[in-house]
Design a protein around this motif. Structure first.
Motif, PDB file in Angstrom:
ATOM      1  N   UNK A 265       0.840  -1.202   0.000  1.00 54.76           N
ATOM      2  CA  UNK A 265       0.000   0.000   0.000  1.00 54.76           C
ATOM      3  C   UNK A 265       0.873   1.250   0.000  1.00 54.76           C
ATOM      4  N   UNK A 266       1.984   1.196   0.722  1.00 53.13           N
ATOM      5  CA  UNK A 266       2.908   2.328   0.743  1.00 53.13           C
ATOM      6  C   UNK A 266       3.458   2.589  -0.653  1.00 53.13           C
ATOM      7  N   UNK A 267       3.852   1.532  -1.339  1.00 49.33           N
ATOM      8  CA  UNK A 267       4.413   1.691  -2.685  1.00 49.33           C
ATOM      9  C   UNK A 267       3.378   2.282  -3.642  1.00 49.33           C
ATOM     10  N   UNK A 268       2.166   1.771  -3.596  1.00 43.24           N
ATOM     11  CA  UNK A 268       1.115   2.258  -4.489  1.00 43.24           C
ATOM     12  C   UNK A 268       0.755   3.713  -4.208  1.00 43.24           C
ATOM     13  N   UNK A 269       0.557   4.043  -2.953  1.00 43.77           N
ATOM     14  CA  UNK A 269       0.145   5.418  -2.622  1.00 43.77           C
ATOM     15  C   UNK A 269       1.276   6.415  -2.829  1.00 43.77           C
ATOM     16  N   UNK A 270       2.535   5.965  -2.660  1.00 38.59           N
ATOM     17  CA  UNK A 270       3.660   6.853  -2.941  1.00 38.59           C
ATOM     18  C   UNK A 270       3.641   7.286  -4.400  1.00 38.59           C
ATOM     19  N   UNK A 271       3.293   6.371  -5.284  1.00 39.93           N
ATOM     20  CA  UNK A 271       3.165   6.716  -6.700  1.00 39.93           C
ATOM     21  C   UNK A 271       1.929   7.571  -6.957  1.00 39.93           C
ATOM     22  N   UNK A 272       0.775   7.110  -6.507  1.00 35.28           N
ATOM     23  CA  UNK A 272      -0.486   7.775  -6.824  1.00 35.28           C
ATOM     24  C   UNK A 272      -0.562   9.189  -6.258  1.00 35.28           C
ATOM     25  N   UNK A 273       0.049   9.403  -5.104  1.00 36.15           N
ATOM     26  CA  UNK A 273      -0.008  10.716  -4.468  1.00 36.15           C
ATOM     27  C   UNK A 273       1.157  11.624  -4.856  1.00 36.15           C
ATOM     28  N   UNK A 274       2.036  11.140  -5.710  1.00 35.12           N
ATOM     29  CA  UNK A 274       3.205  11.922  -6.098  1.00 35.12           C
ATOM     30  C   UNK A 274       2.779  13.144  -6.903  1.00 35.12           C
TER      31      UNK A 274
END
Length: 367
Positions: A61-70
């Motif tokens: 979830x951290x990896x996905x949200x780090x991308x999506x919220x970038x």
């Protein structure tokens, strides 16, 4: 701590710290890699259930949200492929549920962000990927492999070598040095240790004890990542448990000095002193540290010894600082070179009037 049948468990301080390093690094890695490549892969070899006991996000979830919220995400055009491996059925079901919930909450889900969930062990999944690549005579797309096991079995070095053979692949692996330290030389798990190191040289630790024994095993793994996996740049970060001992190291391997710079930046955020360690025992305490007061004398001395009597470009000094010392290249110019120039210990030929821009040549007086 998770047991073999535990679905969710508490988030330990050192795990949270590990996730912070991951988050900081991916925040820089995603935009850089996607700018020059059509596909970027994040592989989580031991993904877990997606959430911890109190709802904190796990690494997928951290990896996905780090991308999506970038902030750059709207301008990223590459395809992002996330591959999460989790063989334990209950954890896999939880992970699938968490990923689905995230996708539903971000509807419409970006078409260029794809997620693959694999309910199989990392070793099996990685072997399948390697075989597929061989059949297709292709190389793996630029990949960041986050390999975070609970122990040291199922992590053959030769498999990591084959999986991450492409020049643009990187490794971030949890090396359980405390467990390795206990079992090295015992004889009952030699097969797993030989696979882990890609050699039986770990047996030489049997004649050592205490800190020298642990350091030998640390250095052996680092050297094997360089020699076997072909990572010229390797950086480790020690995680100290509540008993005051290093329980495991996070090892980062890359073939790109820019990646090393980025990872050192991420690690310095957790330990702003250059020791590259995090201690559970310091959680909740204020760390009184101001980077302007950082002791740069060791870096200054290293530069004077290495380049005495030589004239070198600023880039060479940056590379030396990044590769050969604990410091970041941002510690070089104002904290070190400016005082050396003022003291007459270096002469500076610069393309402009001030600073140390690209194209600057530094002459070190013979000492």
């Amino acid at each position: 701590m998770a047991g073999p049948n535990t679905t969710h468990w508490k988030l330990d301080p050192h795990t949270k710290a590990k996730h912070e390093i991951l988050r900081h690094y991916l925040g820089g890695w995603f935009p850089v890699l996607s700018a020059y490549n059509g596909r970027v892969v994040f592989l989580d070899g031991f993904a877990g259930p997606g959430r911890y006991e109190n709802g904190e996000p796990g690494s997928p979830i951290i990896a996905l949200t780090t991308l999506l919220d970038h902030s750059y995400f709207p301008r990223m055009r590459a395809e992002f492929l996330f591959v999460f491996c989790e063989p334990e059925p209950n954890r896999f079901a939880s992970l699938k549920s968490e990923v689905t919930a995230l996708q539903n909450s971000r509807s419409p889900w970006p078409r260029h962000v794809k997620v693959i969930l694999l309910d199989k062990p990392f070793q099996e999944a990685a072997s399948d990927i390697v075989e597929d690549l061989k059949r297709q005579k292709r190389q793996l797309a630029p990949t960041f492999a986050f390999v975070d096991p609970f122990g040291f079995s199922g992590l053959p070095l030769n498999l990591l070598r084959d999986l991450l053979a492409s020049p643009r692949c990187e490794l971030f692996v949890n090396y359980m040095v405390d467990s390795v330290n206990r079992f090295a030389g015992a004889g009952n798990v030699d097969r797993h240790l030989t696979e882990l190191f890609g050699t039986d040289q770990y047996k030489e630790a049997a004649t050592l004890a205490g800190r020298p024994r642990q350091q030998f095993l640390h250095d052996l793994y680092e050297n094997q990542l360089k020699a076997v996996c072909g990572f010229p740049y390797v950086q480790s970060f020690g995680m100290i448990n509540k008993s005051g001992h290093i329980g495991y190291y996070l090892f980062y391997g890359t073939r790109d000095i820019k990646g090393l710079e980025l990872m050192k930046e991420a690690m310095w955020k957790l330990d702003p002193g250059g020791d590259y360690r995090f201690s559970d025992r310091l959680v909740g305490q204020d760390i009184l540290f101001i980077e302007d007061r950082l002791d740069v004398a060791p870096l200054q001395q290293a530069l004077l010894e290495q380049f005495s009597g030589k004239t070198v470009p600023i880039q060479e000094l940056e590379n030396f600082t990044t590769i050969r010392t604990p410091y970041k290249k941002t510690h070089l110019r104002r904290p070190v070179l400016a005082p050396l120039e003022k003291a007459g210990m270096i002469k500076v030929q610069r393309p402009g009037k001030h600073g140390f821009p690209t194209g600057t040549m530094i002459t070190f007086t013979a000492g």
